[in-house]
Design a protein around this motif. Structure first.
Motif, mmCIF file in Angstrom:
data_model
loop_
_atom_site.group_PDB
_atom_site.id
_atom_site.type_symbol
_atom_site.label_atom_id
_atom_site.label_comp_id
_atom_site.label_asym_id
_atom_site.label_seq_id
_atom_site.Cartn_x
_atom_site.Cartn_y
_atom_site.Cartn_z
ATOM 1 N N PRO A 69 3.698 15.543 13.139
ATOM 2 C CA PRO A 69 3.755 16.556 12.083
ATOM 3 C C PRO A 69 3.266 16.015 10.732
ATOM 4 C CG PRO A 69 5.802 16.486 13.323
ATOM 5 C CD PRO A 69 5.002 15.297 13.744
ATOM 6 N N PHE A 70 2.550 16.858 10.009
ATOM 7 C CA PHE A 70 2.090 16.536 8.662
ATOM 8 C C PHE A 70 1.931 17.841 7.901
ATOM 9 C CE2 PHE A 70 -1.647 16.873 11.408
ATOM 10 C CZ PHE A 70 -2.413 17.811 10.756
ATOM 11 N N GLN A 71 1.900 17.759 6.573
ATOM 12 C CA GLN A 71 1.714 18.944 5.748
ATOM 13 C C GLN A 71 0.306 19.034 5.167
ATOM 14 O OE1 GLN A 71 4.842 17.126 5.501
ATOM 15 N NE2 GLN A 71 5.464 18.677 6.971
ATOM 16 N N PHE B 85 6.922 7.499 -3.179
ATOM 17 C CA PHE B 85 5.970 7.776 -4.253
ATOM 18 C C PHE B 85 6.748 8.159 -5.496
ATOM 19 C CE2 PHE B 85 3.722 8.822 -0.355
ATOM 20 C CZ PHE B 85 2.540 8.128 -0.528
ATOM 21 N N ARG B 86 6.312 7.699 -6.627
ATOM 22 C CA ARG B 86 6.962 8.071 -7.888
ATOM 23 C C ARG B 86 6.470 9.442 -8.329
ATOM 24 N NH1 ARG B 86 6.474 2.507 -11.324
ATOM 25 N NH2 ARG B 86 7.497 1.243 -9.763
ATOM 26 N N ASP B 87 7.403 10.273 -8.765
ATOM 27 C CA ASP B 87 7.072 11.586 -9.344
ATOM 28 C C ASP B 87 6.131 12.391 -8.468
ATOM 29 O OD1 ASP B 87 8.635 10.955 -11.553
ATOM 30 O OD2 ASP B 87 6.956 9.900 -12.488
ATOM 31 N N SER B 88 6.335 12.394 -7.179
ATOM 32 C CA SER B 88 5.451 13.125 -6.276
ATOM 33 C C SER B 88 6.274 13.771 -5.175
ATOM 34 C CB SER B 88 4.433 12.161 -5.663
ATOM 35 O OG SER B 88 3.643 12.842 -4.723
ATOM 36 N N THR B 89 5.733 14.853 -4.643
ATOM 37 C CA THR B 89 6.391 15.484 -3.508
ATOM 38 C C THR B 89 5.995 14.804 -2.207
ATOM 39 O OG1 THR B 89 4.615 17.093 -3.314
ATOM 40 C CG2 THR B 89 6.518 17.718 -4.653
ATOM 41 N N LEU B 90 4.980 13.939 -2.220
ATOM 42 C CA LEU B 90 4.597 13.227 -1.005
ATOM 43 C C LEU B 90 5.617 12.151 -0.685
ATOM 44 C CD1 LEU B 90 0.751 12.667 -1.409
ATOM 45 C CD2 LEU B 90 1.937 14.439 -0.122
ATOM 46 N N ARG C 55 2.798 13.607 4.378
ATOM 47 C CA ARG C 55 4.042 14.323 4.645
ATOM 48 C C ARG C 55 4.818 14.493 3.353
ATOM 49 N NH1 ARG C 55 6.427 11.256 9.957
ATOM 50 N NH2 ARG C 55 5.272 12.493 11.493
ATOM 51 N N THR C 56 5.514 15.614 3.283
ATOM 52 C CA THR C 56 6.407 15.838 2.157
ATOM 53 C C THR C 56 7.863 15.636 2.552
ATOM 54 O OG1 THR C 56 6.498 18.197 2.677
ATOM 55 C CG2 THR C 56 4.848 17.485 1.065
ATOM 56 N N ASP C 57 8.119 15.425 3.843
ATOM 57 C CA ASP C 57 9.495 15.351 4.330
ATOM 58 C C ASP C 57 9.894 13.993 4.887
ATOM 59 O OD1 ASP C 57 7.900 15.408 6.545
ATOM 60 O OD2 ASP C 57 8.937 17.065 7.530
ATOM 61 N N GLY C 58 9.073 12.976 4.776
ATOM 62 C CA GLY C 58 9.444 11.655 5.270
ATOM 63 C C GLY C 58 8.225 10.789 5.494
ATOM 64 N N GLU C 59 8.484 9.539 5.817
ATOM 65 C CA GLU C 59 7.383 8.598 6.020
ATOM 66 C C GLU C 59 6.888 8.636 7.471
ATOM 67 O OE1 GLU C 59 8.944 4.247 6.789
ATOM 68 O OE2 GLU C 59 9.911 5.113 5.031
ATOM 69 N N PHE C 60 5.749 8.023 7.705
ATOM 70 C CA PHE C 60 5.201 7.906 9.051
ATOM 71 C C PHE C 60 5.797 6.679 9.740
ATOM 72 C CE2 PHE C 60 2.031 10.460 6.871
ATOM 73 C CZ PHE C 60 1.778 11.448 7.804
#
Length: 133
Positions: free
Chosen positions: A17-19, A75-80, A102-107
């Protein structure tokens, strides 16, 4: 090429999954977006690195995958929350870069393995002519 890339991203999204995602293709010595889910994706877009600007250029130049964050750094100040870029290679030829976010977690390590396998399949498909030969 765009349709093949979008289909590959659709199939990959069922396994990993990815966004956001972009297939960067090398054309006339430059990496250009061949297909994207979301906006064209790269990190450090304006930073000159070996082979051009952005992480896509570094991955293409060195032929190595990049995964950020690694082991929980964000990531700083990011939704990623996760970024992964792998080279698209066929034989000794580098064709481009596949970048995912991804916006919901790392790979995970397993995600990296699956994306690298998918990148190999995509590179082979891109090497075939329009009629699939």
């Amino acid at each position: 090429m765009r349709d093949r890339c979008l289909e590959a991203l659709r199939v990959l999204g069922t396994a990993v999954p990815f966004q956001m995602a972009t297939v960067w293709a090398c054309r006339d010595g430059r990496l250009v977006p061949a297909a994207s889910v979301g906006r064209p994706l790269d990190l450090l877009e304006s930073v000159p690195l070996a082979g051009g600007e952005g992480l896509r250029a570094w991955v293409f130049h060195h032929g190595r995958a990049v995964r950020i964050p690694s082991r929980g750094r964000g990531f700083r100040d990011s939704t990623l929350r996760g970024f992964l870029a792998v080279p698209l290679e066929h034989g000794n030829r580098r064709l481009g870069v596949l970048a995912l976010a991804r916006t919901d977690g790392e790979f995970t390590d397993e995600d990296v393995r699956r994306v690298q396998e998918a990148a190999g399949r995509l590179a082979r498909a891109l090497m075939r002519g329009p009629d699939g030969e």
